[in-house]
Motif scaffolding. Structure first.
Motif, PDB file in Angstrom:
ATOM      1  N   PRO A 106       0.799  -1.232   0.000  1.00  0.00           N
ATOM      2  CA  PRO A 106       0.000   0.000   0.000  1.00  0.00           C
ATOM      3  C   PRO A 106       0.827   1.275   0.000  1.00  0.00           C
ATOM      4  O   PRO A 106       0.335   2.323  -0.418  1.00  0.00           O
ATOM      5  N   ALA A 123      -2.643  -5.496   0.405  1.00  0.00           N
ATOM      6  CA  ALA A 123      -2.950  -4.594   1.506  1.00  0.00           C
ATOM      7  C   ALA A 123      -2.029  -4.818   2.701  1.00  0.00           C
ATOM      8  O   ALA A 123      -1.869  -3.928   3.535  1.00  0.00           O
ATOM      9  N   ARG A 125      -2.588  -6.551   5.249  1.00  0.00           N
ATOM     10  CA  ARG A 125      -3.374  -6.510   6.480  1.00  0.00           C
ATOM     11  C   ARG A 125      -3.301  -7.870   7.173  1.00  0.00           C
ATOM     12  O   ARG A 125      -2.999  -8.894   6.544  1.00  0.00           O
ATOM     13  N   PHE A 131      -7.957  -4.946   0.563  1.00  0.00           N
ATOM     14  CA  PHE A 131      -8.187  -3.505   0.685  1.00  0.00           C
ATOM     15  C   PHE A 131      -9.681  -3.253   0.912  1.00  0.00           C
ATOM     16  O   PHE A 131     -10.526  -3.987   0.382  1.00  0.00           O
ATOM     17  N   ASP A 140      -6.487  -6.590  -6.638  1.00  0.00           N
ATOM     18  CA  ASP A 140      -6.232  -6.854  -5.220  1.00  0.00           C
ATOM     19  C   ASP A 140      -5.874  -8.331  -5.065  1.00  0.00           C
ATOM     20  O   ASP A 140      -6.688  -9.220  -5.338  1.00  0.00           O
TER      21      ASP A 140
END
Length: 258
Positions: A106, A123, A125, A131, A140
């Motif tokens: 990102p 992302a 995460r 995302f 993505d």
């Protein structure tokens, strides 16, 4: 590991046939509190899915150059082995404008837009989350990879003597990656199953890539890969080393012994 292994993907296949249940990569992000442990089998499954995405949906072929704009992370390790499986040349932190594909986190989306080929974003995460909404101009990874096949077969054989990795201005073939990783393993105290190396080195140098992936893989060992390790107090680091049964730490890592 098999003495005939000549690519990082070969090393992973050998690990899968030898002891698929053992841990291979344990990842910590000390900015988010994330901890993920991947066995050889789980890691190999991610690699297969990512290689199928790379070869099938993204149309990558042996010799294509992929700019990899990702930090030290378990998903970065997956991408390195997926590229090895396909025969794609990984350029760590490379110029997206000169690459056939780009894979970015990102924080480097603007730079990655210079790539005229396929663009994929992660992302980064916890738990591989996606995302909230896909960045403009990018697919993505977390959306695209789950539906990929669990088995991978390359359309073309991978040449161990072809360029496979560029890092810090040095270009390495797949065979040379394996040779250097095997040589590094002894110096890092990796002697086979049960040895676990903790590394907080970034993935922007050979030393970081070797300690954080290639040397443990070549030795049949495992790595505890830590991002943002400088945020961890010394007493918590000591507890992690004990709880994760770490047998050695990479130099440059707080408390390093190798």
């Amino acid at each position: 590991m098999n003495a005939s292994d000549r690519t990082p993907a070969d090393l992973l296949r050998s690990a899968l046939t030898t002891d698929p249940a053992r841990p291979l990569v344990t990842f910590y992000d000390d900015a988010t509190g994330e901890r993920v442990e991947l066995s050889v089998a789980t890691f190999a499954n991610w690699v297969s899915k990512t290689a199928n995405l790379l070869q099938g949906d993204l149309g990558a072929a042996p010799g294509d150059r992929l700019a990899l704009l990702l930090p030290a992370h378990w998903q970065t390790a997956v991408w390195l082995l997926a590229c090895s499986s396909v025969g794609v040349h990984v350029d760590i932190g490379g110029d997206p404008a000169g690459a056939d594909l780009v894979v970015t986190g990102p924080g480097t989306l603007d730079a990655a837009r210079a790539c005229r080929g396929e663009r994929l974003a992660l992302a980064l995460r916890p738990l591989g989350g996606r995302f909230p909404s896909p960045p403009d101009g990018f697919a993505d990874y977390a959306v695209e990879v789950p539906g990929q096949g669990d088995r991978f077969a390359p359309y073309e054989p991978v040449d161990p003597d072809a360029p496979a990795l560029t890092v810090g201005g040095t270009e390495l073939t797949a065979a040379r990656i394996v040779e250097r990783a095997r040589a590094d393993a002894a110096g890092l105290g990796l002697s086979g199953p049960g040895t676990r190396l903790l590394s907080g080195r970034p993935y922007d140098s050979w030393d970081g890539l070797s300690a954080g992936l290639y040397a443990p893989l070549a030795a049949g060992a495992s790595v505890v890969l830590c991002r943002h390790l400088d945020r961890l107090p010394a007493e918590e680091l000591a507890r992690r080393i004990e709880s994760e049964r770490v047998t050695g730490t990479a130099d440059g890592t707080p408390g390093g012994t190798a």
